[in-house]
Design an enzyme around this catalytic site. Structure first.
Site, PDB file in Angstrom:
ATOM      1  N   LEU A 103      23.408  62.651 100.295  1.00 24.73           N
ATOM      2  CA  LEU A 103      24.703  62.970 100.873  1.00 24.73           C
ATOM      3  C   LEU A 103      25.262  64.091 100.010  1.00 24.73           C
ATOM      4  CD1 LEU A 103      26.332  59.462 101.534  1.00 24.73           C
ATOM      5  CD2 LEU A 103      25.839  61.190 103.275  1.00 24.73           C
ATOM      6  N   ASP A 104      25.781  65.140 100.609  1.00 19.72           N
ATOM      7  CA  ASP A 104      26.267  66.239  99.781  1.00 19.72           C
ATOM      8  C   ASP A 104      27.480  65.791  98.970  1.00 19.72           C
ATOM      9  OD1 ASP A 104      28.811  66.992 101.180  1.00 19.72           O
ATOM     10  OD2 ASP A 104      27.444  67.427 102.828  1.00 19.72           O
ATOM     11  N   VAL A 105      27.823  66.577  97.974  1.00 16.49           N
ATOM     12  CA  VAL A 105      28.861  66.188  97.023  1.00 16.49           C
ATOM     13  C   VAL A 105      30.185  65.887  97.715  1.00 16.49           C
ATOM     14  CG1 VAL A 105      30.245  67.022  95.072  1.00 16.49           C
ATOM     15  CG2 VAL A 105      27.784  67.421  95.091  1.00 16.49           C
ATOM     16  N   ALA A 106      30.489  66.611  98.775  1.00 17.68           N
ATOM     17  CA  ALA A 106      31.771  66.437  99.462  1.00 17.68           C
ATOM     18  C   ALA A 106      31.764  65.275 100.446  1.00 17.68           C
ATOM     19  CB  ALA A 106      32.150  67.721 100.189  1.00 17.68           C
ATOM     20  N   SER A 107      30.611  64.643 100.654  1.00 16.55           N
ATOM     21  CA  SER A 107      30.495  63.544 101.609  1.00 16.55           C
ATOM     22  C   SER A 107      30.459  62.208 100.889  1.00 16.55           C
ATOM     23  CB  SER A 107      29.228  63.709 102.461  1.00 16.55           C
ATOM     24  OG  SER A 107      29.282  64.909 103.199  1.00 16.55           O
TER      25      SER A 107
END
Length: 235
Positions: A103-107
């Site tokens: 999951l990307d950092v912002a998710s």
């Protein structure tokens, strides 16, 4: 029995097979003291396989975790540019585990971690078609956005399978969408939304295969039950 090095490394709980391939390409893996190559095989009963000079061995027991990943944490074992790593949140599980997928950092949302390479492969391999469900808060919403998202069939020229999309709520130009996909292209949902003029405000994975996030709070983790592990490994 001889097996490919990336499989041995994954089964030893070091990282996923994909990440192991990167280690091989970077020259960080040796077999009996000799730098290894991608595609090479070894047998842990007779060969010494090492990553960064540390011999690997199969774990005596396997661990399976579900984490509610908060925003701000990177899904990697090492990243000099990341302020926080997801592995910091599960240090008290008692063993070394690695993220299954990303999951990307912002998710945020459901993230599995394990030291069982076969389990990770069962969840990640495209042939197993594991469905992932996300709740996505977007701005710029207009009537018909669901159909336009479902019509996105390629990202940067790379074909993708159609998503399933339904609206959960709407407040003017802001909406919460449920998006289901069977792939995990890098930042796939964010790129899909951008392609149809939507801006993602919040992205949370709430389901992966037979597993659901439920009421697990951000930053918390729990062990998977034996039944959950078995369900994830069914084709």
């Amino acid at each position: 029995m001889e097996e490919r090095l990336q499989k041995l490394i994954a089964n030893a709980g070091i990282c996923s097979r994909r990440a192991a391939e990167a280690l091989l390409e970077q020259g960080r893996v040796t077999v009996n003291g000799v730098p290894a190559t991608l595609g090479q095989k070894a047998d842990l009963n007779r060969d010494r396989v090492a990553v960064d000079g540390v011999d690997i061995a199969l774990p005596s027991t396997y661990t399976y975790l579900m984490l509610h990943k908060p925003t701000g944490y990177a899904c990697t074992l090492a990243d000099p540019h990341a302020e926080h790593l997801v592995t910091e949140l599960v240090e008290d599980c008692g063993t070394r585990v690695y993220p299954v997928g990303r999951l990307d950092v912002a998710s945020e949302g459901l993230l599995l971690l394990t030291n069982d390479g076969a389990f990770a492969n069962a969840v990640l391999h495209p042939s197993h078609e594991v469905e992932k469900t996300y709740h996505v808060t977007v701005s710029g919403y207009q009537d018909g956005c669901e159909k336009r998202l479902e019509a996105v069939r390629a990202l940067d020229g790379i074909p993708i399978r159609p998503a399933q999309v339904r609206r959960l709520s709407r407040d003017g130009g802001k909406a919460v969408l449920e998006i289901k996909i069977h792939e995990g292209k890098k930042r796939q949902i964010r790129r899909m939304c951008k392609a149809v003029g939507l801006s993602v405000q919040r992205l949370c994975r709430i389901g992966e295969g037979p597993l659901t996030l439920g009421d697990l709070p951000p930053g918390a983790w729990r062990y998977l039950s034996a039944a959950e592990v078995a369900a994830c490994c069914k084709k």
